[in-house]
Enzyme design. Sequence first.
Site, PDB file in Angstrom:
ATOM      1  N   ASN A   1      -6.645  -0.775   5.135  1.00  0.00           N
ATOM      2  CA  ASN A   1      -6.723   0.428   4.303  1.00  0.00           C
ATOM      3  C   ASN A   1      -5.472   1.301   4.381  1.00  0.00           C
ATOM      4  O   ASN A   1      -5.247   2.134   3.512  1.00  0.00           O
ATOM      5  CB  ASN A   1      -7.961   1.228   4.756  1.00  0.00           C
ATOM      6  CG  ASN A   1      -7.964   2.656   4.252  1.00  0.00           C
ATOM      7  OD1 ASN A   1      -8.349   2.926   3.106  1.00  0.00           O
ATOM      8  ND2 ASN A   1      -7.530   3.595   5.082  1.00  0.00           N
TER       9      ASN A   1
ATOM     10  N   ALA B   1      -7.292   4.752   9.565  1.00  0.00           N
ATOM     11  CA  ALA B   1      -8.622   5.367   9.746  1.00  0.00           C
ATOM     12  C   ALA B   1      -8.541   6.752  10.382  1.00  0.00           C
ATOM     13  O   ALA B   1      -9.547   7.312  10.780  1.00  0.00           O
ATOM     14  CB  ALA B   1      -9.521   4.452  10.582  1.00  0.00           C
TER      15      ALA B   1
ATOM     16  N   SER C   1      -6.078  -0.592  -5.339  1.00  0.00           N
ATOM     17  CA  SER C   1      -6.174   0.628  -6.151  1.00  0.00           C
ATOM     18  C   SER C   1      -6.270   0.205  -7.610  1.00  0.00           C
ATOM     19  O   SER C   1      -5.738  -0.849  -7.987  1.00  0.00           O
ATOM     20  CB  SER C   1      -4.911   1.472  -5.963  1.00  0.00           C
ATOM     21  OG  SER C   1      -4.842   2.491  -6.948  1.00  0.00           O
TER      22      SER C   1
ATOM     23  N   VAL D   1       1.507  -0.280  11.121  1.00  0.00           N
ATOM     24  CA  VAL D   1       1.194  -1.644  10.664  1.00  0.00           C
ATOM     25  C   VAL D   1       2.396  -2.322  10.000  1.00  0.00           C
ATOM     26  O   VAL D   1       2.387  -3.543   9.810  1.00  0.00           O
ATOM     27  CB  VAL D   1      -0.033  -1.697   9.713  1.00  0.00           C
ATOM     28  CG1 VAL D   1      -1.288  -1.226  10.416  1.00  0.00           C
ATOM     29  CG2 VAL D   1       0.225  -0.898   8.441  1.00  0.00           C
TER      30      VAL D   1
ATOM     31  N   TYR E   1       4.178   1.531  -5.523  1.00  0.00           N
ATOM     32  CA  TYR E   1       2.762   1.571  -5.122  1.00  0.00           C
ATOM     33  C   TYR E   1       1.951   0.539  -5.926  1.00  0.00           C
ATOM     34  O   TYR E   1       1.153  -0.218  -5.352  1.00  0.00           O
ATOM     35  CB  TYR E   1       2.235   2.988  -5.365  1.00  0.00           C
ATOM     36  CG  TYR E   1       0.822   3.238  -4.910  1.00  0.00           C
ATOM     37  CD1 TYR E   1       0.515   3.416  -3.562  1.00  0.00           C
ATOM     38  CD2 TYR E   1      -0.225   3.328  -5.832  1.00  0.00           C
ATOM     39  CE1 TYR E   1      -0.789   3.669  -3.146  1.00  0.00           C
ATOM     40  CE2 TYR E   1      -1.524   3.590  -5.423  1.00  0.00           C
ATOM     41  CZ  TYR E   1      -1.795   3.764  -4.079  1.00  0.00           C
ATOM     42  OH  TYR E   1      -3.091   4.017  -3.681  1.00  0.00           O
TER      43      TYR E   1
ATOM     44  N   ILE F   1      -9.965   9.346  -5.831  1.00  0.00           N
ATOM     45  CA  ILE F   1     -10.865   9.773  -4.761  1.00  0.00           C
ATOM     46  C   ILE F   1     -10.303  11.045  -4.123  1.00  0.00           C
ATOM     47  O   ILE F   1      -9.087  11.129  -3.900  1.00  0.00           O
ATOM     48  CB  ILE F   1     -10.974   8.668  -3.672  1.00  0.00           C
ATOM     49  CG1 ILE F   1     -11.295   7.303  -4.304  1.00  0.00           C
ATOM     50  CG2 ILE F   1     -11.980   9.041  -2.595  1.00  0.00           C
ATOM     51  CD1 ILE F   1     -12.583   7.232  -5.100  1.00  0.00           C
TER      52      ILE F   1
ATOM     53  N   LYS G   1      -0.106  -2.676  -4.457  1.00  0.00           N
ATOM     54  CA  LYS G   1      -1.558  -2.805  -4.632  1.00  0.00           C
ATOM     55  C   LYS G   1      -1.917  -4.058  -5.446  1.00  0.00           C
ATOM     56  O   LYS G   1      -2.952  -4.682  -5.214  1.00  0.00           O
ATOM     57  CB  LYS G   1      -2.126  -1.538  -5.283  1.00  0.00           C
ATOM     58  CG  LYS G   1      -1.994  -0.292  -4.400  1.00  0.00           C
ATOM     59  CD  LYS G   1      -2.737  -0.457  -3.073  1.00  0.00           C
ATOM     60  CE  LYS G   1      -2.761   0.798  -2.239  1.00  0.00           C
ATOM     61  NZ  LYS G   1      -3.497   0.635  -0.982  1.00  0.00           N
TER      62      LYS G   1
HETATM   63  P1  NAP Z   1      -4.542   9.288   3.358  1.00  0.00           P
HETATM   64  O1  NAP Z   1      -5.529  10.409   3.400  1.00  0.00           O
HETATM   65  O2  NAP Z   1      -3.119   9.593   3.065  1.00  0.00           O
HETATM   66  O3  NAP Z   1      -4.637   8.486   4.758  1.00  0.00           O
HETATM   67  C1  NAP Z   1      -3.828   7.370   4.980  1.00  0.00           C
HETATM   68  C2  NAP Z   1      -4.095   6.803   6.363  1.00  0.00           C
HETATM   69  O4  NAP Z   1      -3.227   5.663   6.529  1.00  0.00           O
HETATM   70  C3  NAP Z   1      -3.768   7.767   7.484  1.00  0.00           C
HETATM   71  O5  NAP Z   1      -4.697   7.604   8.521  1.00  0.00           O
HETATM   72  C4  NAP Z   1      -2.373   7.306   7.933  1.00  0.00           C
HETATM   73  O6  NAP Z   1      -2.088   7.527   9.293  1.00  0.00           O
HETATM   74  C5  NAP Z   1      -2.506   5.818   7.740  1.00  0.00           C
HETATM   75  N1  NAP Z   1      -1.206   5.172   7.673  1.00  0.00           N
HETATM   76  C6  NAP Z   1      -0.188   5.394   6.811  1.00  0.00           C
HETATM   77  N2  NAP Z   1       0.853   4.605   7.075  1.00  0.00           N
HETATM   78  C7  NAP Z   1       0.499   3.850   8.151  1.00  0.00           C
HETATM   79  C8  NAP Z   1       1.152   2.850   8.913  1.00  0.00           C
HETATM   80  N3  NAP Z   1       2.390   2.439   8.611  1.00  0.00           N
HETATM   81  N4  NAP Z   1       0.484   2.293   9.959  1.00  0.00           N
HETATM   82  C9  NAP Z   1      -0.759   2.697  10.271  1.00  0.00           C
HETATM   83  N5  NAP Z   1      -1.440   3.633   9.590  1.00  0.00           N
HETATM   84  C10 NAP Z   1      -0.806   4.212   8.547  1.00  0.00           C
HETATM   85  O7  NAP Z   1      -4.964   8.170   2.299  1.00  0.00           O
HETATM   86  P2  NAP Z   1      -6.365   7.906   1.547  1.00  0.00           P
HETATM   87  O8  NAP Z   1      -6.367   8.697   0.297  1.00  0.00           O
HETATM   88  O9  NAP Z   1      -7.501   7.991   2.481  1.00  0.00           O
HETATM   89  O10 NAP Z   1      -6.134   6.381   1.099  1.00  0.00           O
HETATM   90  C11 NAP Z   1      -6.527   5.283   1.894  1.00  0.00           C
HETATM   91  C12 NAP Z   1      -6.215   4.011   1.139  1.00  0.00           C
HETATM   92  O11 NAP Z   1      -6.878   4.008  -0.123  1.00  0.00           O
HETATM   93  C13 NAP Z   1      -4.730   3.815   0.851  1.00  0.00           C
HETATM   94  O12 NAP Z   1      -4.391   2.459   0.957  1.00  0.00           O
HETATM   95  C14 NAP Z   1      -4.611   4.263  -0.589  1.00  0.00           C
HETATM   96  O13 NAP Z   1      -3.529   3.656  -1.245  1.00  0.00           O
HETATM   97  C15 NAP Z   1      -5.938   3.791  -1.153  1.00  0.00           C
HETATM   98  N6  NAP Z   1      -6.333   4.511  -2.362  1.00  0.00           N
HETATM   99  C16 NAP Z   1      -6.577   5.856  -2.328  1.00  0.00           C
HETATM  100  C17 NAP Z   1      -6.961   6.483  -3.506  1.00  0.00           C
HETATM  101  C18 NAP Z   1      -7.267   7.944  -3.547  1.00  0.00           C
HETATM  102  O14 NAP Z   1      -7.587   8.435  -4.632  1.00  0.00           O
HETATM  103  N7  NAP Z   1      -7.212   8.666  -2.461  1.00  0.00           N
HETATM  104  C19 NAP Z   1      -7.075   5.756  -4.686  1.00  0.00           C
HETATM  105  C20 NAP Z   1      -6.813   4.399  -4.670  1.00  0.00           C
HETATM  106  C21 NAP Z   1      -6.457   3.783  -3.492  1.00  0.00           C
HETATM  107  P3  NAP Z   1      -1.265   8.820   9.799  1.00  0.00           P
HETATM  108  O15 NAP Z   1      -2.250   9.922   9.824  1.00  0.00           O
HETATM  109  O16 NAP Z   1      -0.843   8.432  11.141  1.00  0.00           O
HETATM  110  O17 NAP Z   1      -0.147   9.010   8.818  1.00  0.00           O
END
Ligand code: NAP
Length: 256
Positions: free
Chosen positions: A99, A22, A151, A73, A164, A197, A168
């Site tokens: 998430n 988050a 996803s 996590v 990935y 997104i 998922k």
């Molecule tokens: P993002 O901007 O890269 O943010 C990811 C978040 O996850 C960051 O706050 C990060 O923390 C945290 N994180 C990563 N590894 C972690 C760990 N080991 N422990 C705790 N926190 C961790 O990603 P997003 O685009 O918002 O995506 C969020 C979710 O939606 C993901 O699961 C992604 O696969 C899914 N998703 C995204 C899209 C898209 O189009 N963006 C599409 C489908 C699914 P740090 O800042 O500390 O690294």
Amino acid sequence: MGGNTLRMPDPFSEKVAVVTGAGRGIGKAIARQLAAGGAKVAIVSRSESSCNAAADEINREFEGSARAYALDVADAEATAAFGKEVVTDLGAVSILVNNAGVTRDNLTMRMSPEEWDTVIDTNLKGAFHMVKALQRSLLRQGGARIINISSVIGLIGNAGQANYAASKAGLIGLTKSLAREFAGRKVTVNAVAPGFIVTDMTDALADSVKEQVLAKIPLGELGTVEDIAGAVAFLAGPGGRYITGQVLTVDGGMVM
Ligand code: NAP
């Protein structure tokens, strides 16, 4: 019937939510939406600075609603310790949103075991660790909600993203199994499968890739983090009461 019967002020008041990943992007938007609905929200991310900044930002808007927890996590022990700490700090958790997610893209022929493990350990095992860490709290609260962010790639696969896609798709299997295991306690477990997104994760992609994706989206635009937060809030709120074991695809019609 009065005109106000459908109003749902503060659907999450008195509720404690945990949202992983988050610190930014989709997770931060989900945390903000739950806080707007009256929840106390634990903001979890790996980096201390990003979860602190996200919690500060949400607290400026919804005073006293957010608390930051720096946590990886993928670390089972640290996640178990967090599970105890958050319940002591905020009270029993009744909404969990898994998430946190990462990508390490590569064609399978070139993918290293480390690239495979990093993605599975965070995206899939991280969710398992968090459910284990909070299961007492979640099962004690009648009507708790677990929402796993999967996803569309978990549904259709993608060249260069075997790790990935497997993580998922695995989350969908976890979702359905937990939905069956926890149904007796009236705990619902669902997945949200975002399409494309606009976030840091997708900003990193080349413009040519973004154009190719856009051509496949019937609604003709990329999604926003609020589109995903709205779907999660629906599943976590009163409207989600009778929905469990489902995958809600939020992708502008890309996969149907
Ligand atoms: P993002 O901007 O890269 O943010 C990811 C978040 O996850 C960051 O706050 C990060 O923390 C945290 N994180 C990563 N590894 C972690 C760990 N080991 N422990 C705790 N926190 C961790 O990603 P997003 O685009 O918002 O995506 C969020 C979710 O939606 C993901 O699961 C992604 O696969 C899914 N998703 C995204 C899209 C898209 O189009 N963006 C599409 C489908 C699914 P740090 O800042 O500390 O690294």
